[in-house]
Design a protein around this motif. Structure first.
Motif, PDB file in Angstrom:
ATOM      1  N   ALA A 116      -5.430  10.446   0.246  1.00  0.00           N
ATOM      2  CA  ALA A 116      -5.054   9.096   0.214  1.00  0.00           C
ATOM      3  C   ALA A 116      -3.425   8.757   0.184  1.00  0.00           C
ATOM      4  O   ALA A 116      -2.992   7.696   0.324  1.00  0.00           O
ATOM      5  CB  ALA A 116      -5.152   8.595  -1.293  1.00  0.00           C
ATOM      6  N   GLY A 117      -2.732   9.970   0.559  1.00  0.00           N
ATOM      7  CA  GLY A 117      -1.288  10.126   0.730  1.00  0.00           C
ATOM      8  C   GLY A 117      -0.502   9.898  -0.388  1.00  0.00           C
ATOM      9  O   GLY A 117       0.758   9.420  -0.130  1.00  0.00           O
TER      10      GLY A 117
ATOM     11  N   GLY B  91       3.299  11.771  -1.820  1.00  0.00           N
ATOM     12  CA  GLY B  91       3.105  12.539  -1.121  1.00  0.00           C
ATOM     13  C   GLY B  91       3.175  12.322   0.240  1.00  0.00           C
ATOM     14  O   GLY B  91       3.831  13.324   0.950  1.00  0.00           O
ATOM     15  N   TRP B  92       3.134  11.178   0.677  1.00  0.00           N
ATOM     16  CA  TRP B  92       3.185  10.606   2.230  1.00  0.00           C
ATOM     17  C   TRP B  92       4.687  10.742   2.406  1.00  0.00           C
ATOM     18  O   TRP B  92       5.158  10.660   3.736  1.00  0.00           O
ATOM     19  CB  TRP B  92       2.745   9.367   2.092  1.00  0.00           C
ATOM     20  N   TYR B  93       5.723  10.672   1.331  1.00  0.00           N
ATOM     21  CA  TYR B  93       7.185  10.623   1.778  1.00  0.00           C
ATOM     22  C   TYR B  93       7.987  11.683   1.685  1.00  0.00           C
ATOM     23  O   TYR B  93       8.494  12.245   2.408  1.00  0.00           O
ATOM     24  CB  TYR B  93       7.653   9.398   0.853  1.00  0.00           C
TER      25      TYR B  93
ATOM     26  N   ALA C  95       0.916  -1.201   0.139  1.00  0.00           N
ATOM     27  CA  ALA C  95       0.041   0.134  -0.029  1.00  0.00           C
ATOM     28  C   ALA C  95       0.827   1.212   0.004  1.00  0.00           C
ATOM     29  O   ALA C  95       1.808   1.339   0.650  1.00  0.00           O
ATOM     30  CB  ALA C  95      -1.058  -0.023   1.123  1.00  0.00           C
ATOM     31  N   GLU C  96       0.320   2.267  -0.759  1.00  0.00           N
ATOM     32  CA  GLU C  96       1.281   3.481  -0.888  1.00  0.00           C
ATOM     33  C   GLU C  96       0.810   4.657   0.098  1.00  0.00           C
ATOM     34  O   GLU C  96       0.143   5.468  -0.435  1.00  0.00           O
ATOM     35  CB  GLU C  96       0.998   4.067  -2.462  1.00  0.00           C
TER      36      GLU C  96
ATOM     37  N   TYR D 164      -6.607   5.914   4.188  1.00  0.00           N
ATOM     38  CA  TYR D 164      -7.347   7.521   3.921  1.00  0.00           C
ATOM     39  C   TYR D 164      -6.700   8.122   5.270  1.00  0.00           C
ATOM     40  O   TYR D 164      -6.400   7.638   6.313  1.00  0.00           O
ATOM     41  CB  TYR D 164      -8.809   7.313   4.223  1.00  0.00           C
ATOM     42  N   GLU D 165      -6.541   9.584   4.804  1.00  0.00           N
ATOM     43  CA  GLU D 165      -5.739  10.600   5.665  1.00  0.00           C
ATOM     44  C   GLU D 165      -6.405  11.769   5.620  1.00  0.00           C
ATOM     45  O   GLU D 165      -6.704  12.278   4.496  1.00  0.00           O
ATOM     46  CB  GLU D 165      -4.269  10.584   5.596  1.00  0.00           C
TER      47      GLU D 165
END
Length: 833
Positions: free
Chosen positions: A354-355, A398-400, A50-51, A301-302
């Motif tokens: 969605a991160g 975007g999460w990283y 999962a990303e 989800y965030e």
């Protein structure tokens, strides 16, 4: 390590176009797209791809048996204290560092003379003019580093946290003076021991005792408010963690948990979600905090909400804004920065809920009470290129990769810097227009991609940190997966020389040659595969993430390096110092197996291991192994062809058809003398072995075969020279047996943990020169340990090794030296004779 494949796919497509003269579209249609697309990897592969940040961490925790508890953290901190206090005196000589501290070249489709180091989390330049060249860097796996001569052509860096267990860098900040530092351990992207705060009052020479923050494992931001009182003891310290906010009102002596929004926090917790405080800034109206609420199942989800505090973080309320960053917003993980008159201008760089992708950059002109979307994704930079025709800097990660910084030298607050994965950029008009500053491939004006030349300075991909010093002229610092990059001319040119001397490489695996024993090949997080030229100097030859490494032990015939999802590269012309020397292996044209589906093709893990037999077992130097979840693959011709030695369909008991090989770096155990003997670390505490080269296999449940408390989570195994003794290790992150031994070739087992610290083990090696098979080396999260009695008693091995996670070991065929890699502190060697 990143698991975000769409972003990586774009990188790889561009590289193929550069290196092979084909278009990115043609490359993407050549079969690779379906191969590495996250959606094509079934959950049965044992690794959730999962990303998202939380899903990735959740998978990592599940691999080791669940949450890293406070008891586990206490175990590792106690062992670190014992080692430093001499309570467990090490045996043997002194370890010496083999770098890398210098890189002569970085190759990723392109070939650049550049210096790189490991991923950075925080950059702290000393603001005093007399100490303008004093800079601190907090790295993700190598702890805190300090130099007092940053402006030198080769700065002198000193590791400041090798003696405390703080190598997993989370965040750091200066206190009331730059000699006071608050450091939080716990990297956001890799599982390690974190949620611990240290304080130094003498420029990082000495540190306080660790202060654990209950429930926290990752420290995401550290900020200090010095507006009250007159002494360091009056510092108010705010710590953003993966479970929320901690606050100290006594200069870091003690911390209390602050619930920013009890109702919303409880709501997400009620269905298995959580919250994290990702970014903290002080503005004209008080403190702001971006708190992200997340859930993993059924889909990641965030939702980030921004809160403010007018009492130095003691109490909080959500901002009155009814738009994008208020309660009606849907932004994901968000990084904040502040500037302008009195701190009234706030910028917020946000991922999607969605991160994955970049959502937008938002701007506030009233200290963070109201935000306006800048429409970043639809803007075109003033100098667009192939990788950034628009201002979407994150490209699915975007999460990283999130970096944004307001320029403190611009009193208007209109100058702001941002970075994502491929590029960094600047706006000098408050976000209205943007100009790219750096590219991950640098100045490639000789290449035309999509009709647009790349005419930008080089800075490595994936940005995480930034700082600006005005102590003696303006200096801009960017920190990313390749280390530290800086500009002394307001961003027109960028330098990478300050990476020299930083021994903070995040290494997954290493291999060594035998013809020239100094030959060393290492695979690193996002810095590719590096070859040791001499001393502490290395050169790159593969880009991306480097996972497995292999080198013919009988000769200098073949060396190998791997990336993600079964992507293996091979050199037939050693030394492996140039990307032009390698072939791409493991595609549909060279695998012996069922066509056209090739089930191994969609069965791979993000981690791609390579196992190399000894010269005694393989005198040809042409045999190598790798694995997917349900297949053990072997080549006997140096990689030209591969065949399945084992698949889950080969299990004799139909009840075990779901058995999987674990997705770890060293799950394949090979006999040091005979290719007929192979062991596989499998799921559910099972061990698979063969004594006839794979013609038949035996499946053993270790817990039912002599070690009833065996935790499973098998990570690695080792065989004795006579093939009768096998040692199996576990990466369980709790108190349990961590080494099991078999004296009958794998049929029955006993506990061989003895007094070994009960910490996750990454690699185990049996010394083939000991005919009794009782000398064994184990690499765990704090160092290297050795037993000479089969596991009853274990000693810490050697002195001078940093308290770091040891990722791999190579024992020379003659038993004269042990070479190890660490995840954050580079390569080390110990003479054994």
């Amino acid at each position: 390590m990143q698991t975000n494949i769409p972003g990586r796919l774009l990188k790889l497509a561009g590289l193929a176009a550069l290196a092979g003269g084909i278009s990115a579209a043609t490359w993407a249609d050549g079969g690779y797209t379906s191969r590495i697309k996250a959606g094509d990897l079934p959950a049965s592969a044992g690794q959730d791809q999962a990303e998202s940040p939380e899903a990735r961490i959740e998978w990592m925790k599940a691999r080791m048996g669940g949450e890293l508890t406070s008891e586990f953290r206490a175990m590792i901190l106690d062992e670190a204290k014992r080692l430093q206090a001499g309570g467990r005196s090490p045996v043997g000589g002194s370890w010496r560092s083999l770098g890398p501290t210098t890189t002569t070249r970085w190759q990723n489709g392109v070939n650049k003379a550049s210096e790189i180091s490991g991923r950075l989390r925080t950059i702290l330049p000393d603001p005093r003019p007399a100490r303008a060249n004093t800079v601190y860097l907090l790295s993700s796996g190598g702890g805190l580093w300090k130099t007092t001569n940053f402006g030198a052509s080769k700065p002198t860096w000193t590791a400041k946290t090798d003696g405390i267990y703080a190598t997993s860098g989370g965040a750091a900040a200066f206190g009331r003076t730059p000699d006071v530092l608050y450091l939080g351990s716990g990297d956001p992207f890799d599982l390690g021991v974190g949620g611990v705060v240290y304080k130094s009052t003498d420029g990082a020479d000495t540190w306080s005792a660790p202060i654990p923050l209950p429930g926290a494992q990752r420290i995401l931001d550290v900020k200090v408010d010095t507006s009250q009182g007159t002494t360091t003891a009056d510092d108010i310290v705010l710590i953003g963690t993966d479970v929320g906010l901690y606050r100290s009102a006594d200069g870091g002596a003690s911390f209390s948990y602050v619930s920013i929004d009890p109702g919303t926090e409880a709501y997400f917790a009620s269905f298995g979600g959580g919250h994290e405080d990702w970014s903290l800034v002080k503005t004209s109206t008080g403190w702001l905090a971006s708190q992200a609420y997340w859930q993993v199942s059924p889909n990641y989800y965030e939702n980030t909400l921004v809160y403010f505090s007018t009492d130095q973080g003691a109490t909080w309320d959500y901002i009155a804004d009814t738009g994008v960053l208020g309660y009606s917003g849907s932004a994901g993980r968000t990084t904040l920065t502040v500037g302008g008159p009195g701190g009234s201008i706030v910028y917020a760089l946000s991922a999607t809920a969605a991160g994955t992708n970049q959502k937008d950059v938002y701007k506030s002109t009233d200290g963070g009470q109201h935000f306006t979307a800048l429409g970043m994704n639809s803007k075109a930079p003033t100098n667009p290129n192939y990788f950034n025709p628009n201002m979407n800097l994150m490209h699915g990660q975007g999460w990283y990769n999130q970096m944004i910084l307001s320029d403190p030298s611009d009193a208007t607050g209109n100058t702001v810097y941002a970075g994502g994965n491929y590029s960094s950029a600047v706006s000098r008009d408050g976000g209205a227009t943007w100009t790219l500053l750096t590219s991950w491939l640098g100045d490639l004006s000789a290449y035309q991609m999509g009709g647009s030349p790349l005419l930008l300075p080089y800075a490595h991909a994936d940005f995480h940190a930034a700082a600006i010093s005005t102590a003696a002229g303006k200096r801009i610092f960017f920190g990313n997966d390749g280390g530290i990059f800086y500009s002394d001319d307001n961003g027109r040119s960028w330098k990478d020389n300050a990476n020299q001397g930083l021994g903070n490489a995040l290494i997954y695996a290493l291999a060594a040659g035998t013809v020239h024993p100094d030959d060393t090949l290492i695979g690193l997080q996002d810095n590719g595969t590096l070859y040791r030229v001499n001393g502490n100097t290395y050169t790159g030859s593969i880009g991306g993430d480097g996972f497995g490494t292999g080198w013919s032990q009988a000769n200098d015939d073949v060396s190998m390096g791997s990336l993600y999802y079964l992507d293996i590269r091979r050199w037939k012309s050693n030394p492996p110092n140039n990307q032009a020397k390698y072939d791409v292996l493991l595609n549909t044209s060279n695998l012996a197996g069922p066509a056209p589906d090739y089930p191994w093709y969609y069965d791979s893990y993000f981690v791609t291991p390579i196992a190399t037999p000894t010269s005694a077992a393989d005198p040809t130097g042409r045999v190598f192994y790798t694995n997917t979840a349900h297949y053990l693959l072997r080549t006997t011709d140096g990689g030209d062809t591969w065949s399945a030695v084992w698949s889950s369909a080969d299990l004799p008991d139909p009840n075990f058809t779901g058995r999987q090989i674990r997705g770890v770096s060293h799950g394949i155990g090979l006999s040091p003398t005979d290719l007929h003997y192979v062991g596989l670390a499998c799921t559910s505490g099972h061990f698979l072995y063969t004594h006839d080269g794979g013609a038949t296999w035996t499946d053993v449940n270790v817990a039912a075969s002599g070690v009833p408390t065996w935790p499973g989570y098998n990570s690695t195994s080792g065989w004795s020279a006579d093939n009768s003794k096998i040692y199996l290790a576990s990466e369980a992150a709790y108190s349990a047996p961590h080494v099991a031994s078999s004296a009958d070739g794998g049929a029955t087992w006993s506990d061989a943990t003895g007094d070994l610290p009960q910490l996750p083990i990454n690699k185990i090696v049996v010394d083939p020169s000991d005919p009794t098979g009782r000398t064994v080396y184990a690499a765990n999260w704090i160092g290297v340990y050795r037993t000479t009695d089969g596991g009853s008693h274990w000693d810490a091995l050697g002195s001078g090794l940093p308290l770091s996670m040891i990722s791999d070991m190579y024992l020379s065929p003659t038993g004269t030296f042990l070479r190890v890699s660490s995840y954050g502190r580079g390569v080390w060697e110990l003479s054994l004779n």
